[in-house]
Design an enzyme around this catalytic site. Structure first.
Site, PDB file in Angstrom:
ATOM      1  N   CYS A 160      15.051 -30.904  45.456  1.00  0.00           N
ATOM      2  CA  CYS A 160      14.519 -31.874  44.216  1.00  0.00           C
ATOM      3  C   CYS A 160      12.917 -32.043  44.405  1.00  0.00           C
ATOM      4  CB  CYS A 160      15.214 -32.893  43.933  1.00  0.00           C
ATOM      5  SG  CYS A 160      16.969 -32.680  43.947  1.00  0.00           S
ATOM      6  N   HIS A 299      12.085 -41.612  41.762  1.00  0.00           N
ATOM      7  CA  HIS A 299      12.726 -40.557  41.823  1.00  0.00           C
ATOM      8  C   HIS A 299      14.190 -40.810  40.978  1.00  0.00           C
ATOM      9  CE1 HIS A 299      14.367 -36.629  42.862  1.00  0.00           C
ATOM     10  NE2 HIS A 299      15.398 -37.180  43.530  1.00  0.00           N
ATOM     11  N   HIS A 336      17.783 -34.656  35.386  1.00  0.00           N
ATOM     12  CA  HIS A 336      17.361 -34.462  36.696  1.00  0.00           C
ATOM     13  C   HIS A 336      17.112 -32.817  36.834  1.00  0.00           C
ATOM     14  CE1 HIS A 336      16.173 -33.998  40.787  1.00  0.00           C
ATOM     15  NE2 HIS A 336      17.115 -34.709  41.374  1.00  0.00           N
TER      16      HIS A 336
END
Length: 414
Positions: A160, A299, A336
């Protein structure tokens, strides 16, 4: 000789909350979510996802389409937007001093699944485009071909943090003088049932909100149930500031600092030390103190295990400024986006600075006590000057990337 500044001179985005900068800005200003429920006979239950509508077939020729996995299509469109926005579509005149830096987790996943399906259905030889369509660097290479980028082509697959690492890599090579200009960003299209099923095996995906599916992603909230996968692509044109000035380019922001660090802890569970190291490295490279930040885009995956670790890391890095610097997580709106997450959240920072607002963590109704100790933003703050922002991304394998960006001289978006 002064250290070269790295500026953003072009932006392109295809996302669940907008297919251009103005649409994304409007969604952020109205906390409009791109999350919705998705059901399939191939899945055990419905899942909330953040998708981009359409297949974009009209954007490419019939000969191109088989080679362009959905991830590649998204990447090509966002990169084209960024290049056009910067006023440079063909980079061949820069020779080897232009590069492409790309981040993705899955690469051409849809093409790979299609090839496997045909194989198990009895087709023993794959179609000729399968290998070229599913390789992780396909999108980067196709962008290089389309825009005649003759220098380095780098593909980052750091979970990620992939696009954050790609942007950091581009910045390093511009700062050292190896390059003058680069296209940098990421893309992901992870919403096939097979991939959702794999994520469901981790018990990490959110439940569909019983009242409103668009509110299924709730970072830092006591009732959060997991992350929501999203798809899309974001690219930037990054440039040596002198090079940009010489051609009269518009500057949207300055990448002041970057930090990439591993926590060397666990393949699937984060540790604060890697996030701390990445953020401190970014601040150190930028030459700024935590109290000089006006906004942090966290995040904030809305997972039980992830959010408290990140809050702990932010508290340690911000120190005395922890309750003064506004913090929010915008995955509540755009989901995400995995390999494109860092780039998407850097875009949020740029838009906040260009338009004087701080975006909230949408759907944050009841703060988890384990996530306390920061200045969480729960409502949109209009008219608040944001001159410098930090964005943090943390990925599986303990890989972390942080970016510090300063406001540029471009007029606000409309």
């Amino acid at each position: 000789m002064p250290t070269p500044e790295i500026v953003v001179t072009g932006i392109g985005v295809i996302s669940p909350i907008g297919r251009n900068v103005d649409q994304v800005l409007d969604a952020l200003l109205h906390s409009r979510s791109g999350v919705h429920a998705f059901a399939s006979d191939d899945l055990s239950r419905p899942f909330p996802i953040a998708s981009v509508e359409g297949g974009f077939e009209q954007e490419f020729t019939r000969l191109e389409l088989p080679f362009y996995d959905r991830t590649t299509r998204l990447a090509l469109l966002a990169a084209r937007q960024a290049a056009e926005n910067a006023g440079i579509v063909n980079y061949s005149t820069f020779g080897e001093r232009a590069g492409i830096f790309y981040g993705t987790v899955r690469g051409g996943g849809a093409t790979e699944w299609e090839g496997l399906r045909h194989f198990y259905a009895g087709r023993k030889t794959a179609k000729p485009y399968v290998i070229m369509g599913c390789m992780a660097n396909a999108a980067a290479s196709f962008i290089s071909i389309k825009h005649q980028i003759l220098g380095v082509t780098a593909c980052h697959t750091e979970a990620c943090s992939s696009s954050g690492s790609a942007i950091a890599d581009a910045c390093r090579q511009i700062r050292t003088g190896e390059l003058d200009i680069a296209l940098a960003g990421g893309a992901e299209a992870p919403l096939a049932p097979q991939f959702l099923s794999a994520w469901d095996g981790l018990r990490a995906l959110a439940e569909v909100d019983a009242v409103d599916a668009s509110r299924s992603c709730k970072p830092f909230d006591l009732t959060r149930s997991g992350l929501v996968l999203g798809e899309g692509s974001v690219f930037f044109v990054l440039e040596n500031a002198e090079h940009a000035r010489a051609r009269g380019a518009t500057v949207y922001g300055t990448i002041e600092g970057w930090g990439v660090a591993s926590d060397a802890h666990h393949i699937g569970a984060p540790h604060a030390r890697g996030q701390i190291s990445a953020m401190r490295a970014a601040l150190r490279t930028a030459g700024v103190q935590p109290g000089q930040l006006d906004y942090v885009n966290a995040h904030a995956t809305a997972t039980r295990g992830g959010d408290p670790v990140e809050v702990d890391a932010l508290r340690q890095v911000l120190g005395e400024a922890a309750e003064q610097v506004p913090v929010s997580g915008t995955k509540a709106l755009h989901g995400h986006m995995l390999g494109a997450a860092s780039a998407m959240e850097l875009l949020v920072c740029l838009l906040a600075m260009r338009n004087d607002f701080v975006p909230p963590t949408a759907h944050l109704a009841e703060l988890d006590p384990d996530c306390a100790g920061l200045q969480h933003v729960r409502e949109l703050r209009r008219g608040q000057s944001v001159r410098r922002s930090l964005s943090l991304s943390a990925g599986f394998g303990g890989v972390n990337a942080a970016l510090v960006v300063r406001a540029g001289d471009a007029p606000p978006a409309r």
